[in-house]
Scaffold this active site. Structure first.
Site, PDB file in Angstrom:
ATOM      1  N   HIS A 183      -2.808   0.527   5.091  1.00  0.00           N
ATOM      2  CA  HIS A 183      -1.514   1.179   4.796  1.00  0.00           C
ATOM      3  C   HIS A 183      -1.796   2.423   3.943  1.00  0.00           C
ATOM      4  CE1 HIS A 183       2.662   1.763   4.469  1.00  0.00           C
ATOM      5  NE2 HIS A 183       2.999   0.833   3.583  1.00  0.00           N
ATOM      6  N   ARG A 211       4.153   2.649  13.048  1.00  0.00           N
ATOM      7  CA  ARG A 211       3.956   1.346  12.375  1.00  0.00           C
ATOM      8  C   ARG A 211       3.832   0.309  13.482  1.00  0.00           C
ATOM      9  NH1 ARG A 211       6.958  -1.341   7.230  1.00  0.00           N
ATOM     10  NH2 ARG A 211       5.642   0.257   6.294  1.00  0.00           N
ATOM     11  N   GLN A 247       0.954   4.507   1.837  1.00  0.00           N
ATOM     12  CA  GLN A 247       1.416   3.860   0.595  1.00  0.00           C
ATOM     13  C   GLN A 247       0.542   4.289  -0.573  1.00  0.00           C
ATOM     14  OE1 GLN A 247       4.042   1.572  -0.048  1.00  0.00           O
ATOM     15  NE2 GLN A 247       3.425   2.065  -2.146  1.00  0.00           N
TER      16      GLN A 247
END
Ligand code: CP
Ligand code: NVA
Length: 322
Positions: free
Chosen positions: A141, A114, A144
């Protein structure tokens, strides 16, 4: 002698890098491992498929779900985890990403990063001889979205052909959702303020060129109309500096009961979390029966497990029969 292995590692940097078949395969792995482990008090995966493997979890930005789901998921699959804070590594004193990647590749079998700088992720993947997973950048992302698809399909069946509404900021999560719409065949209507808050033009163009039904509007009501799910995210992402301005501009994009009433009567409310109640969503919607936000959070764990198995080549579905 080159330290780069001949076969390319199975990186997971963006949804668009992978075929529909690969994404479906990862989701099936996730669902299988979830089903196998449901109801067990100590849900270690039978056979511990990642025994002896190590995950390097590099988090240079705050995280609750991504960090804990990767850590717990890797351990439930039999592997070990090194949580690495880049500021405490030599990286923080100027060691290059290229050298860091080549060193970590000698110690660990997969790396999740990240980072607040998307280029750092690309550079790490370029030099790493083990799979690199995008654990969020300001640009995308993708992990997710695996959990989001798993959650939607658990509640409402196949996502292909459905209409999803994205309300708010055209941010990193929106970009990965746009890519998923093209790969998985759902229609995505995004309502964002004008200018810098509109979704990434690159992502929208790519999705449309790849068959994605992506509709852009500035009107949340238009996007929510008849939607099978209404999705939002924070108005101030990590790294955004103009919080005060954003909170003002995004006010008309607040998801409340009136907006949900325009969606399908069975519409789900989804949010990657963390949420800011009273800003992007009302408490009534967040706490309503339509809200599946905590299923979404739980599915981060199952999605990471499917993804880790795929990255490590332990993805033969017959090994995970019920
Ligand atoms: N949704 C999500 O990625 O949460 P964290 O920032 O807590 O990891
Ligand atoms: N868009 C948010 C997502 C957090 C999980 C951010 O980047 O901060």
């Amino acid at each position: 002698m080159s330290t780069i292995k001949a076969s390319s590692p199975r990186h997971f940097l963006d949804i668009k890098d992978h075929s529909t078949e690969t994404l479906r395969h990862i989701l099936t792995l996730a669902a299988r491992v979830k089903a196998l482990q449901q109801g067990r008090k100590h849900p270690l995966c039978p056979g511990l498929p990642l025994a002896g493997r190590a995950l390097g979890l590099m988090m240079s930005r705050p995280s609750t779900r991504t960090r804990v789901s990767f850590e717990v998921g890797m351990k439930q699959l039999g592997g070990t985890v090194n949580v690495l804070s880049p500021s405490e590594m030599q990286l923080g004193r100027g060691e290059s990403i290229a050298d860091t990647a080549r060193v970590l590749s000698r110690f660990v079998d997969v790396i999740t990063l990240r980072t607040g700088t998307d280029a750092n992720l690309r550079e790490l993947a370029r030099w790493s001889s083990v799979p690199v997973i995008n654990g969020l950048t300001p640009v995308s992302h993708p992990v997710q979205i695996l959990a989001d698809i798993l959650t939607f399909e658990e509640h409402r069946g196949p996502i292909a052909g459905k209409k999803l509404a994205w309300i708010g900021d055209g941010n990193n999560v929106a970009t990965s959702m746009i890519e998923a719409a093209a790969r998985l065949g759902f229609s995505l209507h995004l309502a964002t303020p004008e200018g810098e808050f509109t979704p990434s033009e690159t992502a929208v163009n790519w999705a449309r060129e790849n068959g994605g039904d992506i509709r852009l509007t500035h009107d949340p009501k238009e996007a929510a109309e008849g939607a099978d799910a209404v999705i939002t995210d924070t108005w101030v992402s990590m790294g955004d500096k103009d919080a005060e301005k954003r909170l003002k501009i995004f006010r008309p994009y607040h998801v409340d009961e009136a907006l949900m009433a325009l969606a399908s009567p069975q519409a789900l409310f989804m949010h990657c979390l963390p949420a800011h109640i009273g800003e992007e969503v009302s408490e009534a919607v967040f706490e309503s029966p339509a809200s599946v936000v905590f299923d979404e959070a739980e599915n981060r764990l199952h999605a990471q497990k499917g993804l880790l198995l795929w990255c490590m080549g332990k993805d033969d579905l017959s090994a995970y029969q019920g």
